[in-house]
Each structure stands twice: as C-alpha cells, then as structure tokens.
Design a protein around this motif. Structure first.
Motif, PDB file in Angstrom:
ATOM      1  N   ILE A  95       0.856  -1.184   0.000  1.00 50.32           N
ATOM      2  CA  ILE A  95       0.000   0.000   0.000  1.00 50.32           C
ATOM      3  C   ILE A  95       0.895   1.238   0.000  1.00 50.32           C
ATOM      4  CG2 ILE A  95      -1.952  -1.088   1.167  1.00 50.32           C
ATOM      5  CD1 ILE A  95      -1.150   0.458   3.694  1.00 50.32           C
ATOM      6  N   GLU A  96       0.317   2.345  -0.385  1.00 50.04           N
ATOM      7  CA  GLU A  96       1.020   3.623  -0.405  1.00 50.04           C
ATOM      8  C   GLU A  96       0.474   4.494   0.723  1.00 50.04           C
ATOM      9  OE1 GLU A  96       3.441   4.256  -2.619  1.00 50.04           O
ATOM     10  OE2 GLU A  96       3.114   2.469  -3.852  1.00 50.04           O
ATOM     11  N   ILE A  97       1.383   5.084   1.493  1.00 52.30           N
ATOM     12  CA  ILE A  97       0.961   5.956   2.587  1.00 52.30           C
ATOM     13  C   ILE A  97       1.844   7.200   2.635  1.00 52.30           C
ATOM     14  CG2 ILE A  97       0.019   4.088   3.991  1.00 52.30           C
ATOM     15  CD1 ILE A  97       3.155   5.679   5.249  1.00 52.30           C
ATOM     16  N   ALA A  98       1.345   8.223   3.306  1.00 47.99           N
ATOM     17  CA  ALA A  98       2.141   9.394   3.659  1.00 47.99           C
ATOM     18  C   ALA A  98       2.001   9.570   5.162  1.00 47.99           C
ATOM     19  CB  ALA A  98       1.648  10.628   2.920  1.00 47.99           C
ATOM     20  N   HIS A  99       3.034  10.113   5.775  1.00 46.93           N
ATOM     21  CA  HIS A  99       2.975  10.396   7.208  1.00 46.93           C
ATOM     22  C   HIS A  99       4.107  11.340   7.590  1.00 46.93           C
ATOM     23  CE1 HIS A  99       5.921   7.088   8.867  1.00 46.93           C
ATOM     24  NE2 HIS A  99       6.350   7.575   7.722  1.00 46.93           N
ATOM     25  N   ARG A 100       4.047  11.756   8.819  1.00 49.34           N
ATOM     26  CA  ARG A 100       5.152  12.466   9.443  1.00 49.34           C
ATOM     27  C   ARG A 100       5.189  12.002  10.890  1.00 49.34           C
ATOM     28  NH1 ARG A 100       3.579  16.404  12.697  1.00 49.34           N
ATOM     29  NH2 ARG A 100       5.578  17.480  12.691  1.00 49.34           N
ATOM     30  N   LEU A 101       6.377  11.963  11.466  1.00 51.40           N
ATOM     31  CA  LEU A 101       6.528  11.486  12.837  1.00 51.40           C
ATOM     32  C   LEU A 101       6.678  12.674  13.783  1.00 51.40           C
ATOM     33  CD1 LEU A 101       8.914   8.455  12.233  1.00 51.40           C
ATOM     34  CD2 LEU A 101       6.418   8.511  12.293  1.00 51.40           C
ATOM     35  N   PRO A 102       5.603  13.026  14.500  1.00 52.29           N
ATOM     36  CA  PRO A 102       5.624  14.228  15.339  1.00 52.29           C
ATOM     37  C   PRO A 102       6.552  14.111  16.546  1.00 52.29           C
ATOM     38  CG  PRO A 102       3.591  13.007  15.688  1.00 52.29           C
ATOM     39  CD  PRO A 102       4.317  12.342  14.545  1.00 52.29           C
ATOM     40  N   ASN A 103       6.878  12.904  16.980  1.00 50.35           N
ATOM     41  CA  ASN A 103       7.727  12.713  18.161  1.00 50.35           C
ATOM     42  C   ASN A 103       9.168  12.378  17.779  1.00 50.35           C
ATOM     43  OD1 ASN A 103       5.413  13.053  19.718  1.00 50.35           O
ATOM     44  ND2 ASN A 103       4.957  10.888  19.684  1.00 50.35           N
ATOM     45  N   TYR A 104       9.570  12.789  16.582  1.00 46.94           N
ATOM     46  CA  TYR A 104      10.890  12.457  16.061  1.00 46.94           C
ATOM     47  C   TYR A 104      11.631  13.734  15.704  1.00 46.94           C
ATOM     48  CZ  TYR A 104      14.409  10.156  13.148  1.00 46.94           C
ATOM     49  OH  TYR A 104      15.573   9.695  12.608  1.00 46.94           O
ATOM     50  N   ASN A 105      12.903  13.805  16.051  1.00 47.66           N
ATOM     51  CA  ASN A 105      13.724  14.967  15.724  1.00 47.66           C
ATOM     52  C   ASN A 105      14.639  14.586  14.566  1.00 47.66           C
ATOM     53  OD1 ASN A 105      14.976  17.427  15.758  1.00 47.66           O
ATOM     54  ND2 ASN A 105      16.265  16.976  17.532  1.00 47.66           N
ATOM     55  N   GLY A 106      14.225  14.927  13.359  1.00 43.53           N
ATOM     56  CA  GLY A 106      14.992  14.589  12.171  1.00 43.53           C
ATOM     57  C   GLY A 106      14.123  14.696  10.941  1.00 43.53           C
ATOM     58  N   VAL A 107      14.634  14.176   9.816  1.00 40.62           N
ATOM     59  CA  VAL A 107      13.922  14.348   8.556  1.00 40.62           C
ATOM     60  C   VAL A 107      12.553  13.681   8.546  1.00 40.62           C
ATOM     61  CG1 VAL A 107      16.017  14.693   7.196  1.00 40.62           C
ATOM     62  CG2 VAL A 107      15.102  12.384   7.478  1.00 40.62           C
ATOM     63  N   CYS A 108      12.367  12.635   9.323  1.00 38.62           N
ATOM     64  CA  CYS A 108      11.068  11.933   9.322  1.00 38.62           C
ATOM     65  C   CYS A 108       9.964  12.704  10.030  1.00 38.62           C
ATOM     66  CB  CYS A 108      11.211  10.529   9.918  1.00 38.62           C
ATOM     67  SG  CYS A 108      12.194   9.434   8.870  1.00 38.62           S
ATOM     68  N   GLU A 109      10.308  13.818  10.669  1.00 37.18           N
ATOM     69  CA  GLU A 109       9.248  14.656  11.236  1.00 37.18           C
ATOM     70  C   GLU A 109       8.576  15.480  10.147  1.00 37.18           C
ATOM     71  OE1 GLU A 109      10.603  17.610  14.099  1.00 37.18           O
ATOM     72  OE2 GLU A 109      12.415  17.942  12.918  1.00 37.18           O
ATOM     73  N   ARG A 110       9.178  15.511   8.953  1.00 41.18           N
ATOM     74  CA  ARG A 110       8.575  16.188   7.802  1.00 41.18           C
ATOM     75  C   ARG A 110       7.663  15.222   7.044  1.00 41.18           C
ATOM     76  NH1 ARG A 110      13.761  18.104   4.815  1.00 41.18           N
ATOM     77  NH2 ARG A 110      15.004  17.689   6.644  1.00 41.18           N
ATOM     78  N   LEU A 111       6.695  15.769   6.358  1.00 39.55           N
ATOM     79  CA  LEU A 111       5.794  14.972   5.541  1.00 39.55           C
ATOM     80  C   LEU A 111       6.585  14.204   4.482  1.00 39.55           C
ATOM     81  CD1 LEU A 111       2.923  14.203   4.610  1.00 39.55           C
ATOM     82  CD2 LEU A 111       2.954  16.281   3.206  1.00 39.55           C
ATOM     83  N   HIS A 112       6.337  12.899   4.394  1.00 42.92           N
ATOM     84  CA  HIS A 112       6.981  12.060   3.377  1.00 42.92           C
ATOM     85  C   HIS A 112       6.114  10.826   3.146  1.00 42.92           C
ATOM     86  CE1 HIS A 112       8.419  10.425   7.217  1.00 42.92           C
ATOM     87  NE2 HIS A 112       8.644   9.277   6.583  1.00 42.92           N
ATOM     88  N   GLY A 113       6.443  10.065   2.125  1.00 45.12           N
ATOM     89  CA  GLY A 113       5.634   8.899   1.783  1.00 45.12           C
ATOM     90  C   GLY A 113       6.449   7.625   1.678  1.00 45.12           C
ATOM     91  N   HIS A 114       5.726   6.495   1.685  1.00 46.23           N
ATOM     92  CA  HIS A 114       6.345   5.176   1.570  1.00 46.23           C
ATOM     93  C   HIS A 114       5.444   4.261   0.752  1.00 46.23           C
ATOM     94  CE1 HIS A 114       9.356   5.825   4.713  1.00 46.23           C
ATOM     95  NE2 HIS A 114       8.409   6.318   5.488  1.00 46.23           N
ATOM     96  N   CYS A 115       6.063   3.362   0.048  1.00 42.22           N
ATOM     97  CA  CYS A 115       5.366   2.198  -0.493  1.00 42.22           C
ATOM     98  C   CYS A 115       5.598   1.084   0.528  1.00 42.22           C
ATOM     99  CB  CYS A 115       5.927   1.804  -1.858  1.00 42.22           C
ATOM    100  SG  CYS A 115       5.134   0.314  -2.522  1.00 42.22           S
ATOM    101  N   ILE A 116       4.577   0.795   1.310  1.00 44.47           N
ATOM    102  CA  ILE A 116       4.684  -0.181   2.393  1.00 44.47           C
ATOM    103  C   ILE A 116       4.477  -1.584   1.820  1.00 44.47           C
ATOM    104  CG2 ILE A 116       3.621  -0.994   4.536  1.00 44.47           C
ATOM    105  CD1 ILE A 116       4.960   1.679   4.975  1.00 44.47           C
ATOM    106  N   HIS A 117       5.450  -2.457   2.063  1.00 48.05           N
ATOM    107  CA  HIS A 117       5.335  -3.873   1.704  1.00 48.05           C
ATOM    108  C   HIS A 117       5.049  -4.648   2.985  1.00 48.05           C
ATOM    109  CE1 HIS A 117       7.007  -3.640  -2.428  1.00 48.05           C
ATOM    110  NE2 HIS A 117       7.486  -2.506  -1.932  1.00 48.05           N
ATOM    111  N   TYR A 118       4.114  -5.588   2.921  1.00 45.14           N
ATOM    112  CA  TYR A 118       3.775  -6.350   4.120  1.00 45.14           C
ATOM    113  C   TYR A 118       3.539  -7.818   3.778  1.00 45.14           C
ATOM    114  CZ  TYR A 118      -0.983  -5.860   2.358  1.00 45.14           C
ATOM    115  OH  TYR A 118      -2.100  -5.894   1.563  1.00 45.14           O
TER     116      TYR A 118
END
Length: 124
Positions: A11-34
């Motif tokens: 699946i395709e998702i977008a997110h940002r990590l609010p409790n993270y200090n770094g680039v992942c606190e910015r909006l970004h996307g992933h193609c999630i494989h499960y």
C-alpha cells in the motif's frame, strides 16, 4: 503439524513522525510492503483457510489506509504502531467474519517502509 499461510501486499501511505527529531518529522511517503502470516489447523478439505477469504479480509482493512495520510488515523504513525494496528484489525475482522469455531489466527506481520527498514510483530 503446524501450518502458516502467508499473504503479501503493498500500500502507499504518507505520514510524518511528530515525536521524532529529524527528517522523518517532515511529511513524506512510503510504499509499504507487508506479509501477514495466518496460522491454523488443516481442514478436511486439505486447506487451512481459503486464500480468497484471507485476501478479502486483508484488503478490507488495508483499503482504509491505502493512499492516505496516516496521521489522520494514528497519533504517532511509526511503522511499529501502524503494523500493530493492522495485525489487530485483521484479527478483529476475521473474528467477525468467521465467528465461533474459526480455524486460525493472523499470528504475525512483517512490514517494510523501505527496502532496508522493516518490523516484525508477533502475537504471543
């Protein structure tokens, strides 16, 4: 004997990590494989469970998250938190669909947000 069925998807998702200090606190996307693993007993028909049943259950859960902004659903949408929710949801849906006398459970999920980083969660 022990039987574990495996169902893979993406699946395709977008997110940002609010409790993270770094680039992942910015909006970004992933193609999630499960991969979801379903463990159960072999039935008289020679199958543990119909793959079509498992696929439908997984698709019903995943379609709620595909091409969405996970922060709309999960306060802290880390891969660990997202995978935990998916594993819990597919089991709830399976319980609802199959009810009493079901033949198995989704026992684990393996989820990858990149080709290098993933998580495995197992029900104990």
């Amino acid at each position: 004997k022990s039987y574990t069925l495996k169902v893979k998807g993406t699946i395709e998702i977008a997110h940002r990590l609010p409790n993270y200090n770094g680039v992942c606190e910015r909006l970004h996307g992933h193609c999630i494989h499960y991969t979801l693993n379903f463990k159960g007993k072999l039935q008289d028909n020679g199958m543990v469970e119909d793959f079509k049943v498992l696929k439908n259950i997984i698709n019903n859960v995943m379609e709620d998250y595909d091409h969405t902004y996970l922060n709309d659903f999960i306060e802290n949408p880390t891969l660990e938190n997202f995978a935990t929710i998916i594993l819990d949801d597919v089991n709830k849906y399976y319980d609802y669909y199959k009810g009493f006398g079901k033949v198995g459970r989704f026992v684990s999920i393996e989820m990858w947000e990149t080709d290098k980083y993933g998580v495995v969660i197992e029900n104990e």
